[in-house]
Design a protein around this motif. Structure first.
Motif, PDB file in Angstrom:
ATOM      1  N   LEU A 111      -5.190   7.465   0.290  1.00  0.00           N
ATOM      2  CA  LEU A 111      -5.702   7.115   1.642  1.00  0.00           C
ATOM      3  C   LEU A 111      -4.067   6.722   2.446  1.00  0.00           C
ATOM      4  N   ALA A 112      -3.199   6.199   1.557  1.00  0.00           N
ATOM      5  CA  ALA A 112      -1.990   5.814   2.184  1.00  0.00           C
ATOM      6  C   ALA A 112      -1.428   7.267   2.579  1.00  0.00           C
ATOM      7  N   ARG A 113      -1.606   8.314   1.847  1.00  0.00           N
ATOM      8  CA  ARG A 113      -1.010   9.644   1.964  1.00  0.00           C
ATOM      9  C   ARG A 113      -1.753  10.293   3.338  1.00  0.00           C
ATOM     10  N   GLU A 114      -2.959  10.247   2.995  1.00  0.00           N
ATOM     11  CA  GLU A 114      -3.884  10.900   4.153  1.00  0.00           C
ATOM     12  C   GLU A 114      -3.675  10.180   5.613  1.00  0.00           C
ATOM     13  N   LEU A 168       0.898  -1.190  -0.044  1.00  0.00           N
ATOM     14  CA  LEU A 168      -0.006   0.004  -0.076  1.00  0.00           C
ATOM     15  C   LEU A 168       0.738   1.242   0.142  1.00  0.00           C
ATOM     16  N   VAL A 169       1.987   1.143   0.782  1.00  0.00           N
ATOM     17  CA  VAL A 169       2.832   2.508   0.748  1.00  0.00           C
ATOM     18  C   VAL A 169       3.448   2.666  -0.366  1.00  0.00           C
ATOM     19  N   LEU A 170       3.832   1.575  -1.243  1.00  0.00           N
ATOM     20  CA  LEU A 170       4.483   1.789  -2.514  1.00  0.00           C
ATOM     21  C   LEU A 170       3.355   2.011  -3.628  1.00  0.00           C
ATOM     22  N   VAL A 171       2.162   1.451  -3.384  1.00  0.00           N
ATOM     23  CA  VAL A 171       1.147   2.058  -4.354  1.00  0.00           C
ATOM     24  C   VAL A 171       1.006   3.907  -4.211  1.00  0.00           C
ATOM     25  N   GLY A 172       1.179   3.870  -2.735  1.00  0.00           N
ATOM     26  CA  GLY A 172       0.983   5.390  -2.688  1.00  0.00           C
ATOM     27  C   GLY A 172       2.032   6.354  -3.154  1.00  0.00           C
ATOM     28  N   ARG A 173       3.244   5.785  -3.386  1.00  0.00           N
ATOM     29  CA  ARG A 173       4.165   6.432  -3.998  1.00  0.00           C
ATOM     30  C   ARG A 173       4.230   6.223  -5.451  1.00  0.00           C
ATOM     31  N   GLY A 174       3.230   5.662  -5.982  1.00  0.00           N
ATOM     32  CA  GLY A 174       3.155   5.842  -7.274  1.00  0.00           C
ATOM     33  C   GLY A 174       3.747   4.755  -8.270  1.00  0.00           C
ATOM     34  N   LEU A 175       4.305   3.784  -7.516  1.00  0.00           N
ATOM     35  CA  LEU A 175       5.139   2.505  -8.221  1.00  0.00           C
ATOM     36  C   LEU A 175       3.900   1.636  -8.895  1.00  0.00           C
ATOM     37  N   SER A 176       4.462   1.084 -10.100  1.00  0.00           N
ATOM     38  CA  SER A 176       3.634   0.164 -10.752  1.00  0.00           C
ATOM     39  C   SER A 176       3.774  -1.285 -10.167  1.00  0.00           C
ATOM     40  N   ASN A 177       3.082  -2.136 -10.393  1.00  0.00           N
ATOM     41  CA  ASN A 177       2.969  -3.523  -9.751  1.00  0.00           C
ATOM     42  C   ASN A 177       4.630  -4.056 -10.311  1.00  0.00           C
ATOM     43  N   ALA A 178       4.958  -3.818 -11.471  1.00  0.00           N
ATOM     44  CA  ALA A 178       6.349  -4.416 -11.624  1.00  0.00           C
ATOM     45  C   ALA A 178       7.354  -3.999 -10.905  1.00  0.00           C
ATOM     46  N   ARG A 179       7.341  -2.561 -10.684  1.00  0.00           N
ATOM     47  CA  ARG A 179       8.389  -1.905  -9.677  1.00  0.00           C
ATOM     48  C   ARG A 179       8.119  -2.382  -8.264  1.00  0.00           C
ATOM     49  N   ILE A 180       6.969  -2.616  -7.901  1.00  0.00           N
ATOM     50  CA  ILE A 180       6.826  -3.203  -6.511  1.00  0.00           C
ATOM     51  C   ILE A 180       7.183  -4.251  -6.254  1.00  0.00           C
ATOM     52  N   ALA A 181       6.840  -5.092  -7.516  1.00  0.00           N
ATOM     53  CA  ALA A 181       7.488  -6.580  -7.380  1.00  0.00           C
ATOM     54  C   ALA A 181       9.089  -6.636  -7.030  1.00  0.00           C
ATOM     55  N   ARG A 182       9.756  -5.654  -7.969  1.00  0.00           N
ATOM     56  CA  ARG A 182      11.202  -5.807  -7.778  1.00  0.00           C
ATOM     57  C   ARG A 182      11.580  -5.183  -6.506  1.00  0.00           C
ATOM     58  N   THR A 183      10.930  -4.180  -5.983  1.00  0.00           N
ATOM     59  CA  THR A 183      11.308  -3.481  -4.465  1.00  0.00           C
ATOM     60  C   THR A 183      11.018  -4.683  -3.670  1.00  0.00           C
ATOM     61  N   LEU A 184      10.065  -5.328  -3.684  1.00  0.00           N
ATOM     62  CA  LEU A 184       9.735  -6.207  -2.325  1.00  0.00           C
ATOM     63  C   LEU A 184       9.944  -7.624  -2.660  1.00  0.00           C
ATOM     64  N   ASP A 185      10.693  -7.995  -3.652  1.00  0.00           N
ATOM     65  CA  ASP A 185      11.146  -9.377  -4.203  1.00  0.00           C
ATOM     66  C   ASP A 185      10.005 -10.403  -4.194  1.00  0.00           C
ATOM     67  N   LEU A 186       8.888  -9.711  -5.060  1.00  0.00           N
ATOM     68  CA  LEU A 186       7.695 -10.566  -5.018  1.00  0.00           C
ATOM     69  C   LEU A 186       7.655 -11.017  -6.524  1.00  0.00           C
ATOM     70  N   SER A 187       6.450 -11.606  -7.008  1.00  0.00           N
ATOM     71  CA  SER A 187       6.107 -11.840  -8.310  1.00  0.00           C
ATOM     72  C   SER A 187       4.949 -10.739  -8.522  1.00  0.00           C
ATOM     73  N   GLU A 188       4.792 -10.384  -9.960  1.00  0.00           N
ATOM     74  CA  GLU A 188       4.054  -9.303 -10.202  1.00  0.00           C
ATOM     75  C   GLU A 188       2.632  -9.902 -10.057  1.00  0.00           C
ATOM     76  N   SER A 189       2.286 -11.201 -10.317  1.00  0.00           N
ATOM     77  CA  SER A 189       1.113 -11.770  -9.984  1.00  0.00           C
ATOM     78  C   SER A 189       0.702 -11.697  -8.353  1.00  0.00           C
ATOM     79  N   GLY A 190       1.749 -11.753  -7.532  1.00  0.00           N
ATOM     80  CA  GLY A 190       1.531 -11.690  -6.142  1.00  0.00           C
ATOM     81  C   GLY A 190       1.172 -10.225  -5.628  1.00  0.00           C
TER      82      GLY A 190
END
Length: 217
Positions: free
Chosen positions: A206-209, A161-183
């Protein structure tokens, strides 16, 4: 895959310029143009484009109301709002109506095309400046039910949720957290369901607020 686009803007020159930009991209196809909100609603239902590029201020039916009607009719289109942020209440209303992204009208052609692709792929378009401006426009605190729902999220879901709040795509979130994109996609869907939110834009706000964006380095 080709992303189909409906352009909704009341200015002929703006529509022509947008079409010229998109026509040069082989993966983007303009399937229709609308000069007002009513026409945008009609064409969205008929053409069912992947993305509607929606101006917020148009004569008659505004882009905000057109967004509400298109999504309320279960048309499977994503709405990418074009705005100058002259009237913040329009931006707030478009968000509440379920728009998937916001783009400044002075964006470059590459930024425009990248935003359309991102929205079509299910991501939110949230440049930091845009996110800040929208968040600042919201005077009310986050909905109590949504905030209470944060306690139901797992630690990993909060990170997402925090990374969504920072505007990251699923692909970038996956790389940042070492997860699969589907995960990541599955976790985003669970977050939206548990918090009673419509889309990633609302989750980002919501994450920002809720003050979550300072919780990760």
């Amino acid at each position: 895959m080709t992303v189909t686009v409906l352009i909704a803007d009341d200015q002929d020159m703006v529509r022509a310029a947008l079409r010229a930009i998109l026509d040069r991209r082989p993966d983007l196809e303009v399937v229709g143009e609308a000069a007002d909100g009513e026409r945008a609603v009609t064409l969205a239902a008929e053409l069912r484009p992947d993305v509607v590029l929606m101006d917020v201020r148009m004569p008659g039916l505004t882009g905000v109301e057109a967004t509400r009607r298109i999504l309320g009719a279960a048309v499977p289109s994503k709405i990418l709002v074009l705005t100058t942020f002259d009237l913040d209440e329009y931006v707030q209303s478009a968000l509440r109506a379920g728009a998937s992204g916001f783009l400044l009208k002075n964006a470059s052609p590459d930024q425009l095309c990248d935003a359309i692709r991102a929205v079509a792929a299910g991501n939110a378009v949230l440049a930091p400046a845009v996110t800040r401006r929208i968040a600042e426009a919201f005077q009310a605190p986050p909905a109590t039910a949504a905030v209470d729902g944060l306690t139901a999220l797992t630690a990993r879901e909060l990170e997402v949720l925090v990374l969504v709040g920072r505007g990251l795509s699923n692909a970038r979130i996956a790389r940042t957290l070492d997860l699969s994109e589907s995960g990541v996609k599955s976790r985003v869907n669970r977050i939206l369901t548990r918090l009673g939110l419509e889309n990633r834009v609302q989750a980002a706000l919501l994450a920002r607020e809720a003050g979550l964006l300072d919780e990760l380095p």
